[in-house]
Motif scaffolding. Structure first.
Motif, PDB file in Angstrom:
ATOM      1  N   ASP A  48      59.549  -5.273  -4.845  1.00 20.03           N
ATOM      2  CA  ASP A  48      58.203  -5.629  -5.292  1.00 20.03           C
ATOM      3  C   ASP A  48      57.137  -4.790  -4.581  1.00 20.03           C
ATOM      4  O   ASP A  48      56.256  -4.240  -5.217  1.00 20.03           O
ATOM      5  N   SER A  49      57.230  -4.723  -3.252  1.00 17.62           N
ATOM      6  CA  SER A  49      56.252  -3.938  -2.493  1.00 17.62           C
ATOM      7  C   SER A  49      56.797  -3.659  -1.098  1.00 17.62           C
ATOM      8  O   SER A  49      57.795  -4.241  -0.675  1.00 17.62           O
ATOM      9  N   VAL A  50      56.100  -2.753  -0.399  1.00 18.33           N
ATOM     10  CA  VAL A  50      56.476  -2.401   0.974  1.00 18.33           C
ATOM     11  C   VAL A  50      55.217  -2.432   1.830  1.00 18.33           C
ATOM     12  O   VAL A  50      54.162  -1.950   1.429  1.00 18.33           O
ATOM     13  N   LEU A  56      56.683  -2.201  12.323  1.00 16.87           N
ATOM     14  CA  LEU A  56      57.846  -2.395  11.455  1.00 16.87           C
ATOM     15  C   LEU A  56      57.518  -1.978  10.033  1.00 16.87           C
ATOM     16  O   LEU A  56      56.360  -1.756   9.675  1.00 16.87           O
ATOM     17  N   SER A  57      58.539  -1.894   9.224  1.00 23.09           N
ATOM     18  CA  SER A  57      58.403  -1.672   7.784  1.00 23.09           C
ATOM     19  C   SER A  57      58.992  -2.901   7.108  1.00 23.09           C
ATOM     20  O   SER A  57      60.155  -3.227   7.326  1.00 23.09           O
ATOM     21  N   LEU A 109      63.153 -12.037  -1.133  1.00 23.33           N
ATOM     22  CA  LEU A 109      63.528 -11.647   0.224  1.00 23.33           C
ATOM     23  C   LEU A 109      62.403 -10.873   0.888  1.00 23.33           C
ATOM     24  O   LEU A 109      61.656 -10.151   0.227  1.00 23.33           O
ATOM     25  N   GLU A 110      62.297 -11.025   2.197  1.00 19.20           N
ATOM     26  CA  GLU A 110      61.455 -10.184   3.040  1.00 19.20           C
ATOM     27  C   GLU A 110      62.396  -9.568   4.067  1.00 19.20           C
ATOM     28  O   GLU A 110      63.042 -10.286   4.833  1.00 19.20           O
ATOM     29  N   ILE A 111      62.474  -8.252   4.075  1.00 20.86           N
ATOM     30  CA  ILE A 111      63.416  -7.567   4.961  1.00 20.86           C
ATOM     31  C   ILE A 111      62.635  -6.654   5.889  1.00 20.86           C
ATOM     32  O   ILE A 111      61.832  -5.828   5.438  1.00 20.86           O
ATOM     33  N   GLY A 122      57.447   7.080   1.445  1.00 21.34           N
ATOM     34  CA  GLY A 122      57.492   7.577   0.068  1.00 21.34           C
ATOM     35  C   GLY A 122      58.760   7.081  -0.587  1.00 21.34           C
ATOM     36  O   GLY A 122      59.021   5.882  -0.639  1.00 21.34           O
ATOM     37  N   ASN A 123      59.559   8.001  -1.081  1.00 23.17           N
ATOM     38  CA  ASN A 123      60.794   7.611  -1.760  1.00 23.17           C
ATOM     39  C   ASN A 123      61.811   7.063  -0.759  1.00 23.17           C
ATOM     40  O   ASN A 123      62.068   7.678   0.275  1.00 23.17           O
ATOM     41  N   PHE A 124      62.352   5.918  -1.091  1.00 29.23           N
ATOM     42  CA  PHE A 124      63.374   5.305  -0.254  1.00 29.23           C
ATOM     43  C   PHE A 124      64.297   4.510  -1.159  1.00 29.23           C
ATOM     44  O   PHE A 124      63.996   4.247  -2.325  1.00 29.23           O
ATOM     45  N   SER A 125      65.437   4.122  -0.615  1.00 29.75           N
ATOM     46  CA  SER A 125      66.356   3.254  -1.358  1.00 29.75           C
ATOM     47  C   SER A 125      66.921   2.212  -0.402  1.00 29.75           C
ATOM     48  O   SER A 125      66.970   2.424   0.806  1.00 29.75           O
TER      49      SER A 125
END
Length: 139
Positions: A48-50, A56-57, A109-111, A122-125
């Protein structure tokens, strides 16, 4: 002739039953005794969002699976460029514990992950390690 044919049908049914009953002792039951298993449908991860912070991230995401079934997530990894970051905390489920999908099959979830520098964002997986294999985020 009918009696003989019926005798062979009954004896075949009894012998099949005995093979299935005796296979409980064997390590692997014959294929005709095993219940049909449907293949597992893999869970789907939707980000959903970051929230990129200095300490932290945090990734807000949704994991979707088949309602009223169970699943277990052992670990979550974030891949940013060539870096692989392991999750430090998760809210919504517990690592290495089974949970059950609710009626809608969706869990928020919040991770939390270690911080990521501005140049790497930017781009992540995301990769979820489950008992049924890896589940990758759909980005």
């Amino acid at each position: 002739m009918r009696i003989l044919r019926r005798f062979f049908q009954v004896s075949l049914a009894v012998s099949a039953f005995l093979v299935c009953a005796s296979s409980e002792v064997a390590a692997t039951p014959p294929a005709e005794c095993r219940p049909l298993q449907q293949p597992r449908v893999a869970a789907v991860v939707s980000v959903d969002s970051v929230e990129w912070r200095e300490d932290l991230s945090r990734v807000y995401c949704r994991i979707i699976g088949m309602p009223h079934t169970s699943e277990r997530v052992d670990a979550v990894r974030m891949t940013v460029g060539k870096r692989r970051l392991d999750a430090t905390d998760i809210d919504g489920i517990d690592f290495r514990r089974y949970f059950q999908w609710e009626d809608d099959g969706s869990i928020l979830l919040e991770i939390d992950f270690p911080p990521v520098s501005v140049s790497e964002r930017g781009n992540f997986s995301l990769t979820f390690d489950t008992v049924h294999g890896e589940v990758k985020s759909a980005l």
